[in-house]
Every structure is written in structure tokens, then in C-alpha cells.
Motif scaffolding. Structure first.
Motif, mmCIF file in Angstrom:
data_model
loop_
_atom_site.group_PDB
_atom_site.id
_atom_site.type_symbol
_atom_site.label_atom_id
_atom_site.label_comp_id
_atom_site.label_asym_id
_atom_site.label_seq_id
_atom_site.Cartn_x
_atom_site.Cartn_y
_atom_site.Cartn_z
ATOM 1 N N ALA A 15 -2.498 -2.575 -4.793
ATOM 2 C CA ALA A 15 -1.747 -3.044 -3.620
ATOM 3 C C ALA A 15 -1.647 -4.559 -3.620
ATOM 4 C CB ALA A 15 -2.409 -2.553 -2.339
ATOM 5 N N ARG B 193 -6.789 -0.687 -3.721
ATOM 6 C CA ARG B 193 -6.428 -1.954 -3.100
ATOM 7 C C ARG B 193 -6.056 -2.969 -4.173
ATOM 8 N NH1 ARG B 193 -7.420 2.127 0.130
ATOM 9 N NH2 ARG B 193 -8.192 1.587 2.208
ATOM 10 N N THR C 44 0.866 4.042 -2.950
ATOM 11 C CA THR C 44 0.523 5.417 -2.592
ATOM 12 C C THR C 44 1.607 6.386 -3.019
ATOM 13 O OG1 THR C 44 -0.786 4.677 -0.697
ATOM 14 C CG2 THR C 44 -0.050 6.971 -0.680
ATOM 15 N N ARG D 245 0.837 -1.206 0.000
ATOM 16 C CA ARG D 245 0.000 0.000 0.000
ATOM 17 C C ARG D 245 0.870 1.253 0.000
ATOM 18 N NH1 ARG D 245 -3.510 2.450 -0.239
ATOM 19 N NH2 ARG D 245 -4.596 2.873 1.689
#
Length: 219
Positions: free
Chosen positions: A79, A76, A64, A60
Motif C-alpha cells: 500500500a 501495508r 486489496t 489499500r
């Protein structure tokens, strides 16, 4: 700045309300924890949960940092794709799609509207005040959350960072919400959120009165 209770938010002389979603209308962490444990149980049970959760957290952070400030930085899906790529899994994008669907299905099924937020939105409805959610997230996920919370008839508009191409506290986010509400002056709106840096300071920078709320202090 002191944290406000929903019941103390003043609505006189207000033409529209801007409001955050995550940790403002419902509690985020408990739903995230539940969803991540479901993903671990179904797809990663061959490793300890602590190892999996750290792998996910690292992924994550990577996504980001790479995609900020686009709404996609909150994905997500990306991720989980990064997790599977790190593990050397074949066709990581396919596995990530499954993990993303499981995560959000589990997350959203577990959600509940905070009673204090419910009462506040009822006040807005009684006064005929339009409400716009302003959120750093992908739009389709936030729409699903709004539906699950039973707010489709009480939220007038939605602004996401995916749509705007910026994240709070960027003024573009709040200005987009004001446009959708038909409001031209910051003084005619209020902003409500849990984050001092993102929600409160960002709104105040363009003359919007802002209230910081904490759901943990409402009980």
C-alpha cells in the motif's frame, strides 16, 4: 444473530477454540489511526493529513482488489509502495519499506489486550483448551501482535490467510485451524470473531458453533 459477551461463551463439550485476532482480542481502529498519524508526521508532513489518509486508503483498496484473496492483499508495504509510486517518488520500494516498518512499530507499541478477551483466554487455559488464532493477515505481523499482547504462552497455533492462500469465510481457513488443533469434527470446536460474514457465517458453514463478539459492548 445477537452479539455475545465473552463471559457468556459456553466451553463445555469443546475440544478446541478458533479465534480471530483483529477487533476480537484488541481494538484495531485506535491503533491504526495512531500508526498512520505517525507515518504522516515522519514521512508525509508536507501534505494535509486528510489528503494523505485518503491517498493511503485508495492505495489499500487498489492492493486489496488486485491481490485478493492472498494474504498479501493485506500488505501495508504494498500500500505504501503504491502511495509513493502515485506521488512519483524515486525508489518507492525503499521508501515503502521505511513507512511499513514505522507503521507497524507504532501500531504494535500502542496495542493492549482487551480485558474481556484476557479473561476468556484465562478460562480456556484453566480448562486446558488449545486456542488457534485464525486471521486474514500476513503471518509475521500477527506473530508480532500476539507477542505484544503477551499471548505467546496462551495461543497454541496460528493460521493466516498468507499461509492458507484463502481468506475467511473460506472453509479452508477454519479447516486449517482445526487440523492444527487435532480436531476432525466441526462440532468439537467453536469460533469467536467480530465479523458476521467472515467469522460467524464462515464457521457455521462447516458446523462450527460460532460466537460474534464486539469489544465495544464488553465495557
Amino acid at each position: 444473530m445477537s452479539v455475545s459477551k465473552y463471559s457468556n461463551i459456553e466451553l463445555s463439550d469443546v475440544r478446541g477454540v478458533l479465534i480471530d485476532l483483529d477487533d476480537t482480542l484488541y481494538v484495531y481502529q485506535v491503533n491504526h489511526d495512531h500508526a498512520l498519524k505517525e507515518v504522516h508526521k515522519e514521512l508525509f508532513s508536507d501534505m494535509d493529513y486528510s489528503e494523505f489518509s485518503q491517498l493511503y486508503r485508495n492505495a489499500r483498496n487498489t492492493v486489496t482488489q488486485r491481490l485478493m484473496p492472498q494474504g498479501a492483499c493485506r500488505s501495508r508495504l504494498f500500500a505504501f509502495q503504491t502511495v509513493f509510486e502515485t506521488l512519483g517518488t524515486q525508489q518507492p520500494f525503499v521508501r515503502a519499506y521505511v513507512a511499513d516498518a514505522l507503521y507497524w512499530d507504532s501500531f504494535i507499541a500502542n496495542m493492549a489486550l482487551a480485558p474481556a478477551a484476557d479473561a476468556f483466554l484465562a478460562r480456556c487455559e484453566a480448562l486446558g483448551l488449545p486456542v488457534c488464532v485464525v486471521s486474514d493477515m500476513t503471518a509475521h505481523v500477527q506473530i508480532r501482535k500476539i507477542e505484544k499482547l503477551g499471548l505467546t504462552g496462551r495461543i497454541t497455533h496460528l493460521v493466516t490467510s498468507e499461509e492458507v492462500g484463502a481468506e475467511k469465510p473460506d472453509a479452508l481457513m477454519f479447516q486449517a485451524g482445526m487440523r492444527k488443533l487435532g480436531i476432525h469434527r466441526g462440532e468439537d470446536a467453536i469460533m469467536i470473531g467480530d465479523s458476521l460474514d467472515k467469522d460467524i457465517i464462515g464457521a457455521q458453514a462447516i458446523n462450527i458453533k460460532a460466537y460474534q463478539v464486539s469489544l465495544t459492548q464488553e465495557f
